[in-house]
Write a protein that holds these residues in place. Structure first.
Motif, short mmCIF file in Angstrom:
data_model
loop_
_atom_site.label_atom_id
_atom_site.label_comp_id
_atom_site.label_asym_id
_atom_site.label_seq_id
_atom_site.Cartn_x
_atom_site.Cartn_y
_atom_site.Cartn_z
N MET A 27 12.41 -6.39 -2.79
CA MET A 27 11.00 -5.70 -3.31
C MET A 27 11.28 -6.22 -4.94
SD MET A 27 9.15 -5.11 -0.64
CE MET A 27 7.58 -4.93 -1.32
N THR A 28 10.68 -6.38 -5.43
CA THR A 28 10.37 -6.61 -6.88
C THR A 28 10.13 -5.39 -7.78
OG1 THR A 28 8.10 -7.47 -6.91
CG2 THR A 28 9.75 -9.05 -6.83
N ASP A 29 10.24 -5.35 -8.77
CA ASP A 29 9.67 -3.97 -9.70
C ASP A 29 8.47 -3.86 -9.60
OD1 ASP A 29 12.01 -3.07 -10.22
OD2 ASP A 29 12.49 -4.15 -12.41
N ASP A 30 7.36 -4.87 -9.68
CA ASP A 30 5.97 -4.76 -10.42
C ASP A 30 4.95 -5.04 -8.02
OD1 ASP A 30 6.39 -7.18 -9.48
OD2 ASP A 30 5.11 -8.08 -11.21
N CYS A 31 5.91 -4.20 -7.18
CA CYS A 31 5.45 -5.46 -5.88
C CYS A 31 4.58 -4.43 -5.33
CB CYS A 31 6.48 -4.69 -4.88
SG CYS A 31 7.55 -2.50 -5.20
N VAL A 32 3.55 -4.27 -4.50
CA VAL A 32 2.49 -4.41 -3.95
C VAL A 32 2.80 -4.30 -2.57
CG1 VAL A 32 -0.04 -4.99 -3.20
CG2 VAL A 32 1.15 -5.08 -5.78
N PHE A 33 2.18 -3.25 -1.67
CA PHE A 33 2.03 -2.73 -0.44
C PHE A 33 0.90 -2.29 0.47
CE2 PHE A 33 3.40 0.33 2.96
CZ PHE A 33 2.49 -1.39 4.47
N ARG A 34 -0.25 -3.59 0.50
CA ARG A 34 -1.50 -3.56 1.12
C ARG A 34 -0.75 -2.81 3.21
NH1 ARG A 34 -2.27 -9.07 -1.39
NH2 ARG A 34 -2.86 -7.68 -3.61
N SER A 35 -1.30 -1.94 3.25
CA SER A 35 -0.68 -1.51 4.53
C SER A 35 -2.34 -1.36 5.44
CB SER A 35 -0.94 0.16 4.51
OG SER A 35 -1.72 0.87 4.42
N SER A 36 -1.42 -1.60 7.02
CA SER A 36 -2.30 -2.26 7.73
C SER A 36 -3.71 -0.68 8.17
CB SER A 36 -1.71 -2.46 9.26
OG SER A 36 -0.94 -2.14 9.84
N VAL A 37 -3.17 0.44 7.81
CA VAL A 37 -3.56 1.34 8.20
C VAL A 37 -4.47 1.81 6.47
CG1 VAL A 37 -2.96 1.94 10.72
CG2 VAL A 37 -2.07 3.32 8.69
N GLY A 38 -5.77 2.89 6.91
CA GLY A 38 -5.82 3.40 5.28
C GLY A 38 -7.77 3.24 5.04
N ALA A 39 -8.43 3.72 4.19
CA ALA A 39 -9.43 4.12 3.94
C ALA A 39 -10.07 3.02 3.50
CB ALA A 39 -9.59 5.47 3.22
N GLU A 40 -9.33 1.99 2.76
CA GLU A 40 -9.22 0.52 1.88
C GLU A 40 -10.74 -0.21 3.14
OE1 GLU A 40 -6.75 0.10 -1.06
OE2 GLU A 40 -6.56 1.27 -0.86
N PRO A 41 -10.03 -1.27 4.03
CA PRO A 41 -9.28 -0.47 5.31
C PRO A 41 -7.85 -1.19 4.58
CG PRO A 41 -10.63 -2.86 5.39
CD PRO A 41 -11.27 -1.84 4.32
N GLY A 42 -7.06 -0.13 5.05
CA GLY A 42 -5.31 -0.19 5.29
C GLY A 42 -5.18 0.75 3.41
N ALA A 43 -4.47 1.00 2.75
CA ALA A 43 -3.62 1.71 1.57
C ALA A 43 -2.83 0.99 0.75
CB ALA A 43 -3.50 2.76 2.07
N THR A 44 -3.42 0.27 0.05
CA THR A 44 -2.63 -0.08 -1.10
C THR A 44 -1.78 0.98 -2.11
OG1 THR A 44 -4.54 -1.70 -1.57
CG2 THR A 44 -2.91 -1.89 -3.27
N PHE A 45 -0.11 0.38 -2.08
CA PHE A 45 1.00 0.55 -3.06
C PHE A 45 1.15 0.07 -4.15
CE2 PHE A 45 0.22 2.73 1.37
CZ PHE A 45 0.49 3.55 1.29
N ARG A 46 1.41 0.39 -5.35
CA ARG A 46 1.89 0.32 -6.18
C ARG A 46 2.91 -0.10 -6.88
NH1 ARG A 46 -1.70 -3.89 -6.96
NH2 ARG A 46 -4.66 -3.46 -6.38
N GLY A 47 4.06 -0.58 -7.15
CA GLY A 47 5.01 -0.41 -7.71
C GLY A 47 6.33 -0.14 -6.98
N GLU A 104 4.52 -12.48 -0.60
CA GLU A 104 4.16 -13.06 -1.33
C GLU A 104 5.29 -13.20 -2.23
OE1 GLU A 104 0.34 -12.57 -4.35
OE2 GLU A 104 -0.74 -12.74 -3.04
N PHE A 105 6.13 -13.87 -2.62
CA PHE A 105 7.66 -14.37 -3.32
C PHE A 105 7.66 -14.61 -4.37
CE2 PHE A 105 7.76 -15.65 1.49
CZ PHE A 105 8.58 -14.51 1.30
N ASP A 106 8.86 -13.53 -5.32
CA ASP A 106 9.22 -14.23 -6.49
C ASP A 106 10.33 -14.35 -6.31
OD1 ASP A 106 10.24 -14.50 -9.47
OD2 ASP A 106 9.26 -12.61 -9.71
N GLY A 107 10.74 -15.77 -6.37
CA GLY A 107 12.66 -15.93 -5.81
C GLY A 107 13.23 -15.49 -4.86
N ASP A 108 13.43 -14.96 -4.21
CA ASP A 108 13.87 -14.43 -3.58
C ASP A 108 14.01 -13.08 -2.91
OD1 ASP A 108 16.00 -12.80 -5.19
OD2 ASP A 108 17.35 -13.53 -4.04
N LEU A 109 12.64 -12.85 -3.53
CA LEU A 109 12.01 -10.81 -3.47
C LEU A 109 10.81 -10.89 -3.15
CD1 LEU A 109 13.64 -9.49 -7.07
CD2 LEU A 109 14.25 -8.93 -4.28
N ILE A 110 10.61 -10.34 -1.53
CA ILE A 110 8.74 -9.87 -1.86
C ILE A 110 7.98 -9.21 -3.37
CG2 ILE A 110 7.67 -8.97 -0.21
CD1 ILE A 110 10.14 -9.11 1.74
#
Length: 124
Positions: A27-47, A104-110
């Motif tokens: 993962m990159t330092d500024d990574c984002v994970f949008r999960s498949s479950v949660g209230a948004e729908p899904g939940a978003t995690f940043r950093g 989405e990739f940044d070089g060989d990182l996610i």
């Protein structure tokens, strides 16, 4: 360096092995994970700290399931991977959840992992 299908498969293997330290190496330092479950729908995690927590929550959510990988592809700075989980309930019935991740990739990182899953239920 650019992301490759082989490197993306290594990320998938780390996920199936529930290896949080290894997952975060992708993962990159500024990574984002949008999960498949949660209230948004899904939940978003940043950093990195939040994404690690999101990965941990998601792996816990799917605990007791057997993970299966599917086809993956990389096209420049984007990619996708299919996956599935199977779980057996108390009555011995097997349940399958199918999903995919868009990356989405940044070089060989996610930089972004955006997860989707099929949900069982009626539509009518």
């Amino acid at each position: 360096m650019a992301m490759t299908v082989e490197r993306l498969a290594e990320f998938g293997a780390a996920w199936r092995e529930k290896d949080l330290d290894r997952l975060m190496e992708f993962m990159t330092d500024d990574c984002v994970f949008r999960s498949s479950v949660g209230a948004e729908p899904g939940a978003t995690f940043r950093g990195r700290a939040e994404v690690r927590r999101g990965f941990e929550l998601m792996l816990s959510h799917d605990a007791g399931s057997e993970s299966h990988d599917g086809i993956s592809f990389v096209a420049g700075d984007r990619g996708a991977a299919q996956w599935a989980y199977t779980r057996t309930d108390a009555d011995g019935r097997e349940h399958r959840v199918d999903g995919c991740d868009l990356f989405e990739f940044d070089g060989d990182l996610i930089r972004v992992k955006d997860a989707y899953r099929k949900v069982h239920g009626s539509i009518g």
